[in-house]
Design a protein around this motif. Sequence first.
Motif, PDB file in Angstrom:
ATOM      1  N   ASP A 179      -9.464 -44.204 -22.863  1.00 13.30           N
ATOM      2  CA  ASP A 179     -10.328 -44.562 -21.739  1.00 13.30           C
ATOM      3  C   ASP A 179      -9.489 -44.644 -20.467  1.00 13.30           C
ATOM      4  O   ASP A 179      -8.815 -43.686 -20.135  1.00 13.30           O
ATOM      5  CB  ASP A 179     -11.090 -45.861 -22.028  1.00 13.30           C
ATOM      6  CG  ASP A 179     -12.007 -45.718 -23.239  1.00 13.30           C
ATOM      7  OD1 ASP A 179     -12.559 -44.614 -23.414  1.00 13.30           O
ATOM      8  OD2 ASP A 179     -12.150 -46.666 -24.017  1.00 13.30           O
ATOM      9  N   VAL A 192     -10.700 -46.998 -33.253  1.00 17.75           N
ATOM     10  CA  VAL A 192     -11.504 -47.387 -32.086  1.00 17.75           C
ATOM     11  C   VAL A 192     -12.789 -47.976 -32.648  1.00 17.75           C
ATOM     12  O   VAL A 192     -13.570 -47.265 -33.298  1.00 17.75           O
ATOM     13  CB  VAL A 192     -11.808 -46.189 -31.171  1.00 17.75           C
ATOM     14  CG1 VAL A 192     -12.611 -46.635 -29.961  1.00 17.75           C
ATOM     15  CG2 VAL A 192     -10.514 -45.504 -30.746  1.00 17.75           C
ATOM     16  N   HIS A 198     -16.128 -42.853 -25.104  1.00 23.27           N
ATOM     17  CA  HIS A 198     -14.686 -43.005 -24.934  1.00 23.27           C
ATOM     18  C   HIS A 198     -14.047 -41.666 -24.594  1.00 23.27           C
ATOM     19  O   HIS A 198     -14.571 -40.601 -24.939  1.00 23.27           O
ATOM     20  CB  HIS A 198     -14.055 -43.560 -26.220  1.00 23.27           C
ATOM     21  CG  HIS A 198     -14.631 -44.868 -26.655  1.00 23.27           C
ATOM     22  ND1 HIS A 198     -14.271 -46.058 -26.088  1.00 23.27           N
ATOM     23  CD2 HIS A 198     -15.559 -45.166 -27.593  1.00 23.27           C
ATOM     24  CE1 HIS A 198     -14.939 -47.046 -26.662  1.00 23.27           C
ATOM     25  NE2 HIS A 198     -15.733 -46.526 -27.581  1.00 23.27           N
ATOM     26  N   ASN A 341     -19.329 -45.669 -19.775  1.00 24.76           N
ATOM     27  CA  ASN A 341     -18.174 -46.206 -20.481  1.00 24.76           C
ATOM     28  C   ASN A 341     -18.495 -47.601 -20.990  1.00 24.76           C
ATOM     29  O   ASN A 341     -17.868 -48.587 -20.630  1.00 24.76           O
ATOM     30  CB  ASN A 341     -16.945 -46.239 -19.563  1.00 24.76           C
ATOM     31  CG  ASN A 341     -16.263 -44.884 -19.509  1.00 24.76           C
ATOM     32  OD1 ASN A 341     -16.209 -44.191 -20.514  1.00 24.76           O
ATOM     33  ND2 ASN A 341     -15.768 -44.513 -18.351  1.00 24.76           N
ATOM     34  N   THR A 344     -15.972 -50.379 -22.627  1.00 20.79           N
ATOM     35  CA  THR A 344     -14.635 -50.196 -22.101  1.00 20.79           C
ATOM     36  C   THR A 344     -14.557 -50.822 -20.722  1.00 20.79           C
ATOM     37  O   THR A 344     -15.564 -51.009 -20.045  1.00 20.79           O
ATOM     38  CB  THR A 344     -14.277 -48.699 -21.995  1.00 20.79           C
ATOM     39  OG1 THR A 344     -15.128 -48.084 -21.021  1.00 20.79           O
ATOM     40  CG2 THR A 344     -14.478 -48.002 -23.319  1.00 20.79           C
TER      41      THR A 344
END
Length: 635
Positions: A179, A192, A198, A341, A344
Amino acid sequence: MFTKALKKGLVCGIVVLFLGMSIIPIVGSQQFSIGPNSHNTINVFHSIKNSGTTTYHGTLSGYVTDSDMNPIEGARIRVYFHDTYREDFSDSTGYYHVTAISICNCSKNVTCSKLGYFTEDVWLNIDESTTHDFVLTPMLIYPVLSGTMGENEWYVSDVMVTFVSNGNGSVDEFYYALDEGSWMEYTIPFPVDWDGEHFLHWFWVDDQGNSSDVYWVGFKIDQHEPSIDLVVKRIWFRIWDFTANATDSFSGVKKVEFYIDNNLVGTDTNPPYEMIWRGWRFGKIIKTIAYDNAGNSATTSMHAMTMKPRQRQSQNQPGSQQFSMSSQSHNAVDVAHSIKNIGTTTYHGTLSGYVTDSEMNPVEGARIRVYFHDTYRENYSDSTGHYHVTDIPLCPCPKNTTCLKLGYYTEHVWLTNNESTTHNFVLTPMPMYAVPSGYLGENGWFTSTVTVTFAGNGSSNHSYYALDEGSWTEYVAPFEVVGDGEHFLHWFLADQDNSSDVYWVGFKMDKTAPEWINYTGTPLNLLKTKWLLAADVTDATSGVAKVEFYVDDFLVGNATAAPYEFQYNGKPHNFSQAIAYDAAGNSALCPIIIPIIPQHSQNQNQQSGQTVCQQNIQLLHNLIYNLILRHQTTS
């Protein structure tokens, strides 16, 4: 009957979105890796409809092998042209066959990509039957993503990242960044485990100290089922409204299914997720199942006697165990969708500066676009030439940034963004360029005949143009384009010694209003206080954008997606009518007028083809309705 005034203004439509230049490509960062010094292209994920134009389709076929002539299965061959593409995958013998390629006067970028290999790309002129063979070179290091693959390329489990080497080379150091995190040296496989979209970047350093390009791969995880609640309301005697409040934070809700005693009775794919059901509810089990786009599902149910929700169930519905991945470097993809995202930490940067010509005069209306991770951010320069692009992710890979304006050559540069990056563009005028003009409607569609005029300071040169897939013609005077559809105009300049590159511009025309097929109104209760208004309308060129529903000349609702329906709640009035709009701004008044009043006479019932039983029910309805109205009047 009522009329609706349509406002249209005569404007000069300057189409800059589709301006393509062969020597200065409009590029971003492309899925699957190709070298940074190779040709790039545009990749916009929508289909071209050359309505009103003559389309001649060509093909491209051949074989994909490695350097030892071993066939490579599953390689993707993609042909880019006019902001779209056609593609095919190689079979077990390495053979591929791409069809339905537009034959025009511009060369087309063709890429061949496969996980674990560097992407190869060439520029080809496609005819009725073109052939080309690809030879792919293995990458030194690439990632392998493993996990449970659901639907639509969403993983429904943790994803394990493992980097592998083909052994053909010596790697001294190897780094990755997940990321928008920092670079880390790779030592062992890592998981992950959080949901969202990602992006994994990586590069290596060989034993001579040479660093590779930065490559990246994207993957998506959604391990959570949707959230769903069921609400049941009685509309009228034996008529029920089931509404499912379904949400999904990651991949999104795909559909909701409605069950009565485990029998599927309805499906809804658009919010609000609801269904009208007629029947006895007592003793029945009402159940709804919500599915997200990753394949996860959640169930809620209730017993019709108590109307209390039962315990909600959820499940993941995994698909195959195969993983989806790709390796990429600095190449072009322009996909019109936003990156989420989720899960993240996202740090957004900005890019600002000024756009001028070579004499430092500000250029207004230039489009500055920053490409990254299969999407982009953009802004337009103001009257001072200033622009300011925001919400740019701060990731390790450089981003291709383009600046274009009709009448100028496109400039592009690779930039590594921080929190506040600045860059100024200086544009060079083109000696001659095409200007389409006419009545510009909505969404970039012309709603009139388009007149094409060539402008610029290259009047001493000979200018040649080709419309759509036609032949080259020397330009001598402005000309008109009449047919609806999406058109592409190519041109080049020539003098006694040299010819310029071939340039092109695209423009869209839709002069035709939507076409009505049918318009119906269905009462949802005996008193006819609730109606389902349904419009059956089409538009062959730009597509239906919305339908407005009117009752007694008053706007009561609209629908923007098929099926075009609206539930009207109110007392019976005189009539209902609708207006359909297409994406270009054209509109059409429905010629069908729906009476939404009780039918009071037996003759009317007979004319409508009702049976004796239906007539008796209608008479009972009229009696109840009149009693209610009389009670409301006396009270």
